[in-house]
Structure formats: structure tokens, C-alpha cells
Write a protein that holds these residues in place. Structure first.
Motif, PDB file in Angstrom:
ATOM      1  N   GLN A  23       0.826  -1.209   0.000  1.00 47.79           N
ATOM      2  CA  GLN A  23       0.000   0.000   0.000  1.00 47.79           C
ATOM      3  C   GLN A  23       0.861   1.261   0.000  1.00 47.79           C
ATOM      4  O   GLN A  23       1.936   1.294   0.589  1.00 47.79           O
ATOM      5  N   ASP A  24       0.337   2.314  -0.678  1.00 47.99           N
ATOM      6  CA  ASP A  24       1.061   3.585  -0.743  1.00 47.99           C
ATOM      7  C   ASP A  24       1.309   4.177   0.640  1.00 47.99           C
ATOM      8  O   ASP A  24       2.378   4.733   0.909  1.00 47.99           O
ATOM      9  N   PHE A  25       0.307   4.060   1.534  1.00 45.94           N
ATOM     10  CA  PHE A  25       0.439   4.688   2.848  1.00 45.94           C
ATOM     11  C   PHE A  25       1.476   4.003   3.734  1.00 45.94           C
ATOM     12  O   PHE A  25       1.843   4.513   4.788  1.00 45.94           O
ATOM     13  N   PHE A  26       1.964   2.817   3.295  1.00 46.85           N
ATOM     14  CA  PHE A  26       2.934   2.081   4.113  1.00 46.85           C
ATOM     15  C   PHE A  26       4.341   2.658   3.990  1.00 46.85           C
ATOM     16  O   PHE A  26       5.242   2.256   4.708  1.00 46.85           O
ATOM     17  N   SER A  27       4.509   3.629   3.095  1.00 43.96           N
ATOM     18  CA  SER A  27       5.814   4.280   2.951  1.00 43.96           C
ATOM     19  C   SER A  27       6.232   4.887   4.293  1.00 43.96           C
ATOM     20  O   SER A  27       5.478   5.603   4.936  1.00 43.96           O
ATOM     21  N   GLY A  28       7.427   4.572   4.717  1.00 44.80           N
ATOM     22  CA  GLY A  28       7.906   5.046   6.009  1.00 44.80           C
ATOM     23  C   GLY A  28       7.609   4.095   7.146  1.00 44.80           C
ATOM     24  O   GLY A  28       8.089   4.297   8.271  1.00 44.80           O
ATOM     25  N   CYS A  29       6.821   3.072   6.887  1.00 46.00           N
ATOM     26  CA  CYS A  29       6.504   2.050   7.897  1.00 46.00           C
ATOM     27  C   CYS A  29       7.471   0.879   7.776  1.00 46.00           C
ATOM     28  O   CYS A  29       8.158   0.715   6.774  1.00 46.00           O
ATOM     29  N   GLN A  30       7.476   0.049   8.789  1.00 49.14           N
ATOM     30  CA  GLN A  30       8.387  -1.093   8.800  1.00 49.14           C
ATOM     31  C   GLN A  30       7.736  -2.266   9.518  1.00 49.14           C
ATOM     32  O   GLN A  30       7.091  -2.088  10.555  1.00 49.14           O
ATOM     33  N   VAL A  31       7.894  -3.468   8.934  1.00 50.76           N
ATOM     34  CA  VAL A  31       7.426  -4.687   9.597  1.00 50.76           C
ATOM     35  C   VAL A  31       8.538  -5.174  10.530  1.00 50.76           C
ATOM     36  O   VAL A  31       9.642  -5.490  10.079  1.00 50.76           O
ATOM     37  N   ILE A  32       8.240  -5.215  11.822  1.00 47.06           N
ATOM     38  CA  ILE A  32       9.219  -5.706  12.795  1.00 47.06           C
ATOM     39  C   ILE A  32       9.205  -7.227  12.850  1.00 47.06           C
ATOM     40  O   ILE A  32      10.245  -7.866  12.978  1.00 47.06           O
ATOM     41  N   GLY A  33       8.011  -7.815  12.748  1.00 46.60           N
ATOM     42  CA  GLY A  33       7.927  -9.270  12.750  1.00 46.60           C
ATOM     43  C   GLY A  33       6.578  -9.787  13.191  1.00 46.60           C
ATOM     44  O   GLY A  33       5.673  -9.022  13.538  1.00 46.60           O
ATOM     45  N   VAL A  34       6.436 -11.103  13.139  1.00 44.62           N
ATOM     46  CA  VAL A  34       5.248 -11.809  13.609  1.00 44.62           C
ATOM     47  C   VAL A  34       5.697 -12.740  14.727  1.00 44.62           C
ATOM     48  O   VAL A  34       6.678 -13.478  14.574  1.00 44.62           O
ATOM     49  N   GLN A  35       4.981 -12.708  15.842  1.00 42.29           N
ATOM     50  CA  GLN A  35       5.388 -13.512  16.990  1.00 42.29           C
ATOM     51  C   GLN A  35       4.166 -14.120  17.679  1.00 42.29           C
ATOM     52  O   GLN A  35       3.087 -13.521  17.686  1.00 42.29           O
ATOM     53  N   PRO A  36       4.332 -15.315  18.241  1.00 46.21           N
ATOM     54  CA  PRO A  36       3.208 -15.938  18.954  1.00 46.21           C
ATOM     55  C   PRO A  36       2.934 -15.222  20.267  1.00 46.21           C
ATOM     56  O   PRO A  36       3.842 -14.640  20.876  1.00 46.21           O
ATOM     57  N   VAL A  37       1.691 -15.258  20.705  1.00 44.10           N
ATOM     58  CA  VAL A  37       1.300 -14.698  21.995  1.00 44.10           C
ATOM     59  C   VAL A  37       1.323 -15.822  23.021  1.00 44.10           C
ATOM     60  O   VAL A  37       0.668 -16.858  22.837  1.00 44.10           O
ATOM     61  N   ALA A  38       2.064 -15.644  24.068  1.00 42.32           N
ATOM     62  CA  ALA A  38       2.192 -16.686  25.094  1.00 42.32           C
ATOM     63  C   ALA A  38       0.842 -16.953  25.756  1.00 42.32           C
ATOM     64  O   ALA A  38       0.061 -16.030  26.006  1.00 42.32           O
ATOM     65  N   ASP A  39       0.563 -18.213  25.996  1.00 44.64           N
ATOM     66  CA  ASP A  39      -0.667 -18.576  26.707  1.00 44.64           C
ATOM     67  C   ASP A  39      -0.613 -18.037  28.133  1.00 44.64           C
ATOM     68  O   ASP A  39       0.418 -18.139  28.809  1.00 44.64           O
ATOM     69  N   GLN A  40      -1.742 -17.460  28.568  1.00 50.33           N
ATOM     70  CA  GLN A  40      -1.825 -16.941  29.934  1.00 50.33           C
ATOM     71  C   GLN A  40      -3.210 -17.225  30.494  1.00 50.33           C
ATOM     72  O   GLN A  40      -4.163 -17.433  29.747  1.00 50.33           O
ATOM     73  N   ASP A  41      -3.282 -17.225  31.785  1.00 48.16           N
ATOM     74  CA  ASP A  41      -4.579 -17.288  32.453  1.00 48.16           C
ATOM     75  C   ASP A  41      -5.110 -15.862  32.494  1.00 48.16           C
ATOM     76  O   ASP A  41      -4.832 -15.089  33.421  1.00 48.16           O
TER      77      ASP A  41
END
Length: 293
Positions: free
Chosen positions: A81-99
Motif C-alpha cells: 500500500q502507498d500509505f505504508f511508505s515510512g513504515c516497517q514490519v518488525i515481525g510476527v510472533q506468537p502470543v504466550a498462553d496466559q490465564d
């Protein structure tokens, strides 16, 4: 679940948030990417008002997705997308299971109103010094006792008592002020709110605290009362001035909260045709204003 983590300039936050919503993100959070560094920026908006800016100069955007594949697909689509200029993908990470239930509960401890009057969640035992207790869990309606405005209203009732009084809680939220009045002897209580969810929460909380009150929409408030409580915000309180004052009987009291210290004069002016307001308590920049007829 998985998180997609992005870095974005202030100008891209709105478009980025809307796009993530369209990509079925379960939630989107935005925080200062420079938090806890010398470059950290404070962004504060007044209660009831929008924040001064949409985001920080550099924002960390975290979008939650049910599946890892959905998070990675969203990252690919956003980068096109055009608006993504200047943005950066840091990554994808799992969310730890919690109560999550236990985690939420850990954030709510008993709240002291006076040394002998406490607000206590259902999963806690009351403190040994407590002589009067309101049992209240966080829910859909405002009012758990943690906010200064709520504490000041409850403290006023606890210190003056409500024995045998007819009480109106206008904008009741969770019903905490109405329940507090009942705990201190009020015998006829109307609790009203424009939000049906708040009305239902008030009814359920009253049952949990073994008190009787009438909860309903604003038209349920009828006639004059010995005590009128309203913990809302300054702007609606000004609009409601003639209505609230009309509900205060001769010899009765009006108690208003949700007011910042700097708003005292405008509240006095708004209520001057009917009642003379004065500041009777203050805490963390908030004030309690009261009047008697």
C-alpha cells in the motif's frame, strides 16, 4: 494467537489502523516506540476530549490475529500500500498462553474509601479493618471505586451518612454510588443511566450486595430527593444543571463529580441560578462539588 508488530510514523497511524481492521485483526494497539527513552513523548487528552495528536512521532503498532498465516498475509498486503511508505514490519510472533482471568483479577485489589469502608472484588477477602464493604467486580459499566471521582463521592456519603434518605444516582454506571448510599442507610434509591448495559449492571451489582434499589433509564427519576449524586463529566453536568437541581428537595444535597479543578468556576456559573456550588473535596486534580438547598 499471533501478533504482527509494525513501526510507523504518526502520519500513517490512521490509515494503518483502518487497514488492519479491514484485514480482520482482533485488536490493534498503538504505543510510543520511544517509550522509556529520552525521546519519549507524552500524549495526554483531557477526559471527554480527543487526544491532541493521532499518534507519536514513531509508533509501535501491534495487531493481534487468530492465526499466524493471517498475520503474515496482512504484513504482505500492507507493504503493497502507498500509505505504508515510512513504515516497517518488525515481525510476527506468537502470543504466550496466559490465564487471562487471573491476570485481569490481579489488577484489581480492594480499594479503601475510608479506613473502615472498602470496595472489594469478589475474589478477595475484605480487609480485617473493613466494617462496611461493597462487593464489585470490573464489568461493562463505569465505576469500580478506583477513580478519584468515585472515591470522593463514596467518601462524602460515608462521612455524612444517608440514613432514611431518598437518593438519586444520575448516570449510575455500575451503580456503585447508589449501592454506597444503600449501605449507609438510604431507604429509597433510584439509579438511572442512558446506557441499558449500565442499568443491567446496576441491578446485578445491587443483588450481589444484598441492597434494594430501582434501576432504570433517566425517565425513572421522578420528583424530589434528599440526595442527588451525579458522577459524569463537566460538560454533561452543565447541560443537566436545571434537571438535577429540580430533583433536590428543600434541605437536600447535590453532589457532583467528574470535574477537573480548572472547571470549578464554569460549574459554579452553570448552577448559580438554582444552587450555590462549592468544592468539598479534591484528589489528583479532580474535585467534588456540592450544594444544599
Amino acid at each position: 494467537m499471533h501478533e504482527l508488530v509494525l513501526l510507523a510514523p504518526e502520519t500513517a497511524i490512521e490509515d494503518l489502523s483502518e487497514a488492519l481492521d479491514a484485514l480482520d485483526a482482533l485488536s490493534v494497539s498503538v504505543e510510543d516506540a520511544d517509550a522509556l527513552t529520552p525521546a519519549e513523548q507524552a500524549l495526554f487528552g483531557e477526559p471527554g476530549m480527543p487526544p491532541p495528536k493521532e499518534g507519536w512521532q514513531r509508533s509501535r503498532v501491534v495487531a493481534l490475529f487468530q492465526e499466524e498465516s493471517a498475520a503474515r498475509e496482512a504484513a504482505v498486503l500492507l507493504q503493497a500500500q502507498d500509505f505504508f511508505s515510512g513504515c516497517q514490519v518488525i515481525g510476527v510472533q506468537p502470543v504466550a498462553d496466559q490465564d487471562w482471568v487471573r491476570l485481569t483479577q490481579s489488577q484489581f485489589d480492594p480499594v479503601e474509601i475510608t479506613p473502615t469502608f472498602w470496595i472489594v472484588p469478589s475474589w478477595h477477602e475484605p480487609p480485617s479493618v473493613a466494617r462496611q464493604v461493597i462487593r464489585l467486580d470490573p464489568g461493562l459499566a463505569f465505576g469500580t471505586g478506583t477513580h478519584p471521582t468515585t472515591r470522593m463521592c463514596l467518601r462524602w456519603t460515608a462521612n455524612r451518612g444517608a440514613q432514611g434518605l431518598r437518593v438519586l444516582d444520575y448516570g449510575c454506571g455500575s451503580g456503585i454510588l447508589a449501592i454506597g448510599a444503600a449501605k449507609f442507610g438510604a431507604t429509597s434509591i433510584d439509579a438511572v443511566d442512558i446506557d441499558p448495559a449500565a442499568v443491567e449492571a446496576t441491578r446485578l451489582n445491587a443483588v450481589a450486595n444484598h441492597v434494594e434499589l430501582n434501576a432504570g433509564l433517566p425517565e425513572a427519576a421522578q420528583g424530589e430527593y434528599d440526595l442527588v449524586l451525579a458522577n459524569i463529566l463537566a460538560t454533561p453536568l452543565k447541560v443537566l444543571a436545571p434537571l438535577l437541581c429540580a430533583h433536590v428537595r428543600s434541605g437536600g444535597h447535590l453532589v457532583l463529580a467528574g470535574i477537573l479543578e480548572r472547571q470549578a468556576d464554569e460549574l459554579r456559573e452553570a448552577y448559580a441560578p438554582w444552587l450555590s456550588l462549592s468544592v468539598s473535596d479534591r484528589e489528583d486534580g479532580w474535585i467534588l462539588m456540592t450544594a444544599s438547598r
